[in-house]
Design a protein around this motif. Structure first.
Motif, PDB file in Angstrom:
ATOM      1  N   VAL A   1      31.118  36.016  42.490  1.00  0.00           N
ATOM      2  CA  VAL A   1      29.989  36.367  41.145  1.00  0.00           C
ATOM      3  C   VAL A   1      31.123  38.253  40.467  1.00  0.00           C
ATOM      4  N   ARG A   2      31.201  38.802  41.752  1.00  0.00           N
ATOM      5  CA  ARG A   2      31.646  39.780  40.703  1.00  0.00           C
ATOM      6  C   ARG A   2      32.989  40.028  40.038  1.00  0.00           C
ATOM      7  N   ALA A   3      34.523  38.926  40.737  1.00  0.00           N
ATOM      8  CA  ALA A   3      34.805  38.284  40.140  1.00  0.00           C
ATOM      9  C   ALA A   3      35.021  37.160  38.632  1.00  0.00           C
ATOM     10  N   ALA A   4      33.928  36.362  39.002  1.00  0.00           N
ATOM     11  CA  ALA A   4      33.714  36.085  37.896  1.00  0.00           C
ATOM     12  C   ALA A   4      32.837  36.437  36.689  1.00  0.00           C
ATOM     13  N   LEU A   5      32.217  37.528  36.349  1.00  0.00           N
ATOM     14  CA  LEU A   5      31.331  38.573  36.167  1.00  0.00           C
ATOM     15  C   LEU A   5      33.144  38.851  34.684  1.00  0.00           C
ATOM     16  N   ALA A   6      33.721  39.192  36.140  1.00  0.00           N
ATOM     17  CA  ALA A   6      35.096  40.199  35.360  1.00  0.00           C
ATOM     18  C   ALA A   6      35.935  39.942  33.963  1.00  0.00           C
ATOM     19  N   GLU A   7      36.054  37.899  34.652  1.00  0.00           N
ATOM     20  CA  GLU A   7      36.332  36.731  33.971  1.00  0.00           C
ATOM     21  C   GLU A   7      36.021  36.851  32.926  1.00  0.00           C
ATOM     22  N   LEU A   8      34.439  37.386  32.931  1.00  0.00           N
ATOM     23  CA  LEU A   8      33.847  37.510  31.666  1.00  0.00           C
ATOM     24  C   LEU A   8      33.798  38.998  30.884  1.00  0.00           C
ATOM     25  N   GLY A   9      34.573  40.113  30.685  1.00  0.00           N
ATOM     26  CA  GLY A   9      34.589  41.024  30.649  1.00  0.00           C
ATOM     27  C   GLY A   9      33.384  42.227  30.921  1.00  0.00           C
ATOM     28  N   VAL A  10      32.387  41.488  31.891  1.00  0.00           N
ATOM     29  CA  VAL A  10      31.624  42.283  32.425  1.00  0.00           C
ATOM     30  C   VAL A  10      31.703  43.254  32.951  1.00  0.00           C
TER      31      VAL A  10
END
Length: 447
Positions: free
Chosen positions: A334-343
């Motif tokens: 989830v952290r990686a997915a959020l980073a991809e979304l700029g969060v």
């Protein structure tokens, strides 16, 4: 003509409970007092208050917490409440052993040796550090914080350091953690893996037991469910009423599933974003991506929280949002997915690591999402309780369909241990109760 129902005053109920606890602690004849505290009931506030009262009565006090972060937080709270109170912070000899914020407190003395802190009104440390303290005069009183997360062997290691103790903890949270198998002790009265409170009460059933009756964290939309599902023998109520808190968005919904579940959660306090049924890997890529999208939309839509704490709406920032998972690899995904979304700035972690923390909105990846089976780990009552009780405004759950069917088919294959106290509520029951409630707030996901 019917009698008029008595209006519940949460402040008065909490005050009465606190006074009864302090009375038994100061004037009771028993060596221990146990306090059950539901999520957000003011457990830390009680610990600080009790420490002040005991110190004011001239009773030397040691405080036992379970982690260094909890110790530092208690010391900071004590200093904030009473800057003149002499407090000792007993720490390890490791590099950087405590929060540097303590260096700026004139009333706090820090040392790795208990002897250096002799004579102070209050000394605070972890159970692990206290276990190494030898050859000192016993303290008259101890306060054991997070007592349900303390193993009984850890309590035995420090029991000789105090004469009387106040045990405060949350019985609905995760059980103490052990890195070894515990089957050989199951059913024995000296099971070292059992919680300190469980073992204490098994040997001393006559000890006074109290409970804090009000959660100041959980909103009126959440307290009844969490109380019924996880605290059937120690029920509690919310300190706020319906309408006291409000979650709103500056940007209207675009009609997508993630926006509709946000609107449902803002309206009712709960939202279930249900993906199509499918057996998946633990780090289900689609569920992880959807979880991250929900967080992204929470921020993009300009969420604002109104509550009893402030008259004006407070912006819902990343720091006030958390994502909870059952496994560390799910949290990492989830952290990686959020980073991809700029969060960035959102707390993403397992239930174990989120325990004790508070946020405005939580997004939970359901422990049974995409699973072909329901193991004891995933049905652990405390894990689900933590995930469902971190929020002040709303909780959004992301899950694949099929949980009800999975629970219906779940066989009871766990071995029966003689002499083991049955933990209630059962994980299956708690899971089904929460799922039934979440199903009323379901929004189907459409890719």
């Amino acid at each position: 003509m019917t009698a008029r129902a008595e209006t519940f005053d949460p402040g008065a109920a909490a005050a009465r409970a606190t006074e009864a606890i302090l009375h038994d602690t100061l004037h009771g004849s028993h060596r221990g007092v146990v306090v059950d505290s539901p999520p957000g009931a003011g457990k830390s506030t009680l610990v600080v208050r009790a420490a002040q009262v005991l110190a004011g009565a001239g009773r030397p006090l040691m405080v036992v917490a379970q982690t260094n972060a909890q110790v530092d937080d208690l010391v900071l709270r004590l200093a904030e409440k009473d800057p003149e109170l002499p407090v000792g912070r007993l720490h390890s000899s490791d590099p950087d052993p405590y929060d540097k914020a303590l260096d700026g407190l004139a009333n706090v003395r820090k040392s790795a040796k208990a002897g250096d802190l002799t004579g102070l009104d209050v000394v605070v440390s972890t159970a692990a550090k206290w276990a190494h303290v030898k050859n000192v005069e016993p303290w008259q009183h101890a306060i054991v914080d997070e007592a349900y997360q303390m193993r009984s062997d850890a309590l035995l290691a420090v029991a000789g350091l105090f004469e009387r103790a106040l045990f405060v903890g949350d019985p609905g949270q995760l059980d103490p953690f052990s890195v070894v198998g515990t089957e050989q002790w199951a059913g024995l009265s000296y099971d070292p893996s059992a919680s300190a409170v469980t073992t204490l009460l098994a040997h001393n059933p006559e000890l006074p037991q109290h409970r804090l009756p009000v959660s100041w964290r959980l909103p009126a939309s959440a307290a009844p469910l969490v109380s019924d599902a996880f605290y059937p023998y120690t029920p509690f109520r919310s300190g706020t009423g319906h309408g006291d808190r409000r979650l709103s968005f500056g940007v209207p919904s675009d009609g997508s599933a993630h926006d509709r579940v946000l609107d449902e959660a803002a309206e009712s306090g709960w939202g279930l974003l249900e993906l199509p049924a499918r057996h998946t890997p633990r780090t289900d890529p689609e569920a992880v991506r959807v979880t991250a999208l929900v967080v992204r939309r929470l921020l993009d839509r300009g969420g604002a929280a109104t509550s009893e704490r402030a008259q004006d709406p407070v912006p819902l920032t990343a720091e006030r949002i958390a994502v909870g998972t059952a496994h560390r690899d799910q949290a990492a995904a989830v952290r990686a997915a959020l980073a991809e979304l700029g969060v960035s700035g959102v707390a993403v972690d397992t239930a174990n690591r989120l325990q004790g923390r508070e946020f405005d909105v939580t997004v939970v990846l359901h422990p049974l999402s995409g699973r072909p089976d329901a193991t004891a780990f995933h049905l652990e009552t405390g894990r689900l309780c933590v995930l469902a009780s971190r929020h002040r405004h709303a909780c959004i759950v992301v899950c694949r369909a099929g949980v009800a069917e999975l629970l219906d088919e779940h066989p009871s294959t766990e071995p029966v241990q003689l002499g083991v106290t049955v933990k209630f509520p059962d994980g299956w029951d708690a899971m089904m109760t929460t799922w039934d409630h979440l199903s009323d707030h379901r929004v189907p996901w459409r890719p």
